[in-house]
Scaffold this active site. Structure first.
Site, PDB file in Angstrom:
ATOM      1  N   ASP A   1     -24.259  -1.895  38.241  1.00 18.21           N
ATOM      2  CA  ASP A   1     -25.310  -1.880  39.266  1.00 18.21           C
ATOM      3  C   ASP A   1     -24.708  -1.508  40.624  1.00 18.21           C
ATOM      4  OD1 ASP A   1     -27.344  -3.203  37.404  1.00 18.21           O
ATOM      5  OD2 ASP A   1     -25.708  -4.651  37.416  1.00 18.21           O
TER       6      ASP A   1
ATOM      7  N   HIS B   1     -27.955  -9.515  36.387  1.00 20.16           N
ATOM      8  CA  HIS B   1     -27.972  -8.128  35.904  1.00 20.16           C
ATOM      9  C   HIS B   1     -29.315  -7.925  35.200  1.00 20.16           C
ATOM     10  CE1 HIS B   1     -26.958  -4.319  34.175  1.00 20.16           C
ATOM     11  NE2 HIS B   1     -27.094  -4.789  32.955  1.00 20.16           N
TER      12      HIS B   1
HETATM   13  N1  LIG Z   1     -23.967  -5.530  31.710  1.00 23.41           N
HETATM   14  C1  LIG Z   1     -24.231  -4.231  31.701  1.00 23.41           C
HETATM   15  O1  LIG Z   1     -24.230  -3.588  32.760  1.00 23.41           O
HETATM   16  C2  LIG Z   1     -24.525  -3.500  30.417  1.00 23.41           C
HETATM   17  C3  LIG Z   1     -24.588  -2.100  30.422  1.00 23.41           C
HETATM   18  C4  LIG Z   1     -24.865  -1.428  29.228  1.00 23.41           C
HETATM   19  C5  LIG Z   1     -25.091  -2.146  28.053  1.00 23.41           C
HETATM   20  N2  LIG Z   1     -25.019  -3.494  28.085  1.00 23.41           N
HETATM   21  C6  LIG Z   1     -25.196  -4.283  26.862  1.00 23.41           C
HETATM   22  O2  LIG Z   1     -24.018  -4.168  26.061  1.00 23.41           O
HETATM   23  C7  LIG Z   1     -24.337  -4.478  24.705  1.00 23.41           C
HETATM   24  C8  LIG Z   1     -23.731  -3.434  23.775  1.00 23.41           C
HETATM   25  O3  LIG Z   1     -24.336  -2.182  23.991  1.00 23.41           O
HETATM   26  P1  LIG Z   1     -23.992  -0.920  23.070  1.00 23.41           P
HETATM   27  O4  LIG Z   1     -24.790   0.208  23.601  1.00 23.41           O
HETATM   28  O5  LIG Z   1     -22.533  -0.768  22.903  1.00 23.41           O
HETATM   29  O6  LIG Z   1     -24.641  -1.408  21.679  1.00 23.41           O
HETATM   30  P2  LIG Z   1     -24.315  -0.887  20.199  1.00 23.41           P
HETATM   31  O7  LIG Z   1     -25.414  -1.396  19.342  1.00 23.41           O
HETATM   32  O8  LIG Z   1     -23.981   0.557  20.201  1.00 23.41           O
HETATM   33  O9  LIG Z   1     -22.965  -1.666  19.867  1.00 23.41           O
HETATM   34  C9  LIG Z   1     -22.924  -3.044  19.749  1.00 23.41           C
HETATM   35  C10 LIG Z   1     -21.878  -3.359  18.700  1.00 23.41           C
HETATM   36  O10 LIG Z   1     -21.698  -4.761  18.688  1.00 23.41           O
HETATM   37  C11 LIG Z   1     -21.495  -5.150  17.355  1.00 23.41           C
HETATM   38  N3  LIG Z   1     -21.765  -6.578  17.232  1.00 23.41           N
HETATM   39  C12 LIG Z   1     -22.957  -7.208  17.097  1.00 23.41           C
HETATM   40  N4  LIG Z   1     -22.770  -8.538  17.000  1.00 23.41           N
HETATM   41  C13 LIG Z   1     -21.456  -8.755  17.077  1.00 23.41           C
HETATM   42  C14 LIG Z   1     -20.647  -9.921  17.009  1.00 23.41           C
HETATM   43  N5  LIG Z   1     -21.177 -11.134  16.833  1.00 23.41           N
HETATM   44  N6  LIG Z   1     -19.315  -9.783  17.124  1.00 23.41           N
HETATM   45  C15 LIG Z   1     -18.755  -8.565  17.281  1.00 23.41           C
HETATM   46  N7  LIG Z   1     -19.474  -7.422  17.334  1.00 23.41           N
HETATM   47  C16 LIG Z   1     -20.795  -7.524  17.235  1.00 23.41           C
HETATM   48  C17 LIG Z   1     -22.421  -4.248  16.547  1.00 23.41           C
HETATM   49  O11 LIG Z   1     -22.026  -4.149  15.180  1.00 23.41           O
HETATM   50  C18 LIG Z   1     -22.281  -2.929  17.286  1.00 23.41           C
HETATM   51  O12 LIG Z   1     -21.266  -2.095  16.740  1.00 23.41           O
HETATM   52  C19 LIG Z   1     -25.863  -4.560  24.656  1.00 23.41           C
HETATM   53  O13 LIG Z   1     -26.271  -5.924  24.708  1.00 23.41           O
HETATM   54  C20 LIG Z   1     -26.292  -3.834  25.920  1.00 23.41           C
HETATM   55  O14 LIG Z   1     -27.573  -4.232  26.365  1.00 23.41           O
HETATM   56  C21 LIG Z   1     -24.740  -4.177  29.236  1.00 23.41           C
HETATM   57  O1  LIG Z   2     -30.518  -1.522  30.733  1.00 25.78           O
HETATM   58  C1  LIG Z   2     -29.972  -1.937  29.700  1.00 25.78           C
HETATM   59  O2  LIG Z   2     -30.559  -2.602  28.863  1.00 25.78           O
HETATM   60  C2  LIG Z   2     -28.520  -1.604  29.458  1.00 25.78           C
HETATM   61  C3  LIG Z   2     -27.672  -2.011  30.598  1.00 25.78           C
HETATM   62  O3  LIG Z   2     -27.848  -3.347  30.934  1.00 25.78           O
HETATM   63  C4  LIG Z   2     -27.829  -1.121  31.797  1.00 25.78           C
HETATM   64  O4  LIG Z   2     -28.002  -1.632  32.909  1.00 25.78           O
HETATM   65  O5  LIG Z   2     -27.748   0.116  31.639  1.00 25.78           O
END
Ligand SMILES: NC(=O)c1ccc[n+]([C@@H]2O[C@H](COP(=O)([O-])OP(=O)(O)OC[C@H]3O[C@@H](n4cnc5c(N)ncnc54)[C@H](O)[C@@H]3O)[C@@H](O)[C@H]2O)c1
Ligand SMILES: O=C(O)C[C@H](O)C(=O)O
Length: 325
Positions: free
Chosen positions: A159, A187
């Site tokens: 962000d 967030h």
């Molecule tokens: N804070 C932020 O700014 C931010 C930004 C982007 C995404 N995210 C979050 O990050 C997370 C991951 O996003 P992504 O796009 O990589 O998703 P994705 O689905 O591509 O990958 C997630 C992975 O986590 C694995 N997983 C699920 N449960 C698990 C566990 N208990 N232990 C280990 N691995 C596990 C899945 O098998 C998968 O491979 C989501 O919750 C998304 O919303 C946060």
């Molecule tokens: O928006 C989402 O759900 C993914 C991540 O938290 C983001 O800010 O891009």
């Protein structure tokens, strides 16, 4: 050459994890003289895909990669970990808020907190990326009573970087010449991106943009950027999320630059009227491997309202997972 440090990544075969592994192995997170051992965790059905990631890591022949562990056992992944990037969790789809993920994702972070408590380095630096990140970090911390709660943080650096980019585009000044951006709170769409202290090329940002743009365009655009990426890509942000996670840990481990600060979601300690009990994003300065909340900033009525609204949302999320704390 320094001795290798252990970096655990959960969800390492997912979208963000796939980016993180290669950038960390290339030295982008901890510097060009710091070897790393990657300790990669996935759920059992994703172990095949994770093996493929490990094969590609071998094929890339990174000079700094001192070892790779793949596992579906959190205690193996977190064993003696110096850094833990908790990414593995479900992403939201179109029309969802991040807090809609809480019942499904929240239950991942108690067991992972317990595993960190049992086997990680006592100085482990934990960054929670999986959403809803702030509340998941609270759950992990609560499950790790032998670790300092200050070791548990959640990511609002994406962000922060988004806010830098929007202000840079508006002012025509490169984002690297902007200092002292702040993201307050969760967030989520209640976060409060605050430019009141920002400096654009050394000059106060509020003097360089009009107030209507700030309130009506900048704030909602930064708050909704995650949803805009999902709409455009059909999947949530991944490369920018991984990049910001690397920025977060690099700042924490190696320090923030002089005259600047970064946004990190950290345990609230009463600073700025936010009582303990939630993981709240503040402006932080990092040095000597630690972080401190920047103190003494003015809070006007407009800001108070937004900071309190995000705090209230975090306390609602907390109430929804009380059984996990
Ligand atoms: N804070 C932020 O700014 C931010 C930004 C982007 C995404 N995210 C979050 O990050 C997370 C991951 O996003 P992504 O796009 O990589 O998703 P994705 O689905 O591509 O990958 C997630 C992975 O986590 C694995 N997983 C699920 N449960 C698990 C566990 N208990 N232990 C280990 N691995 C596990 C899945 O098998 C998968 O491979 C989501 O919750 C998304 O919303 C946060
Ligand atoms: O928006 C989402 O759900 C993914 C991540 O938290 C983001 O800010 O891009």
């Amino acid at each position: 050459m320094k001795s290798p440090v252990r970096v655990a990544i959960t969800g390492a075969a997912g979208q963000i994890g796939y980016q993180l592994c290669f950038r960390i192995a290339a030295g982008d997170m901890l510097g060009p003289d710091q070897p790393v051992i990657l300790q990669l965790l996935e759920i059992t059905p994703a172990l095949g895909a994770l093996e493929g990631v490990a094969m590609e890591l071998q094929d890339a022949a990174f000079p700094l990669l001192a070892g790779t562990v793949t596992t579906d056992d959190a205690e193996v992944a977190f064993n003696e970990a110096d850094y833990a990037l908790l990414v593995g969790a479900k992403p939201r789809g179109p029309g969802m808020e991040r807090k809609d993920l809480i019942s499904e994702n929240g239950k991942i972070f108690g067991p992972q907190g317990r595993a960190l408590n049992a086997v990680a380095s006592r100085d482990v630096k934990v960054l929670v990326v999986g959403n809803p990140a702030n509340t998941n970090a609270l759950i992990a911390s609560a499950a790790a009573p032998d670790l300092d709660p200050r070791n548990f943080t959640a990511m609002t650096r994406l962000d922060h970087n988004r806010a830098l980019a929007q202000l840079a585009m508006k002012t025509g000044v490169h984002h690297d010449r902007i200092r002292k951006m702040v993201i307050w709170g969760n967030h989520s769409s209640t976060q409060y991106p605050d430019i009141r202290f920002a400096e654009v090329d050394g000059k106060p940002a509020p003097e360089q943009v009009d107030d209507d743009w700030y309130r009506e365009t900048f704030i909602p655009d930064v708050q909704q950027r995650g949803a805009a990426i999902i709409k455009a890509r059909g999947a949530s942000s991944a490369a920018s999320a991984a990049s910001s996670a690397i920025d977060h840990i690099r700042s924490w481990a190696l320090g923030t630059r002089e005259g600047d600060w970064v946004s990190m979601a950290v345990p609230a300690d009463g600073s700025y009227g936010i009582e303990p009990g939630v993981i709240y994003s503040y402006p932080c300065v990092c040095r000597d491997g630690g972080w401190e909340i920047v103190q003494g900033l003015d809070v006007d009525a407009f800001s108070r309202e937004r900071m309190d609204a995000s705090d209230a949302e975090l306390r609602e999320e907390r109430a929804a997972v009380e059984d996990l704390l």
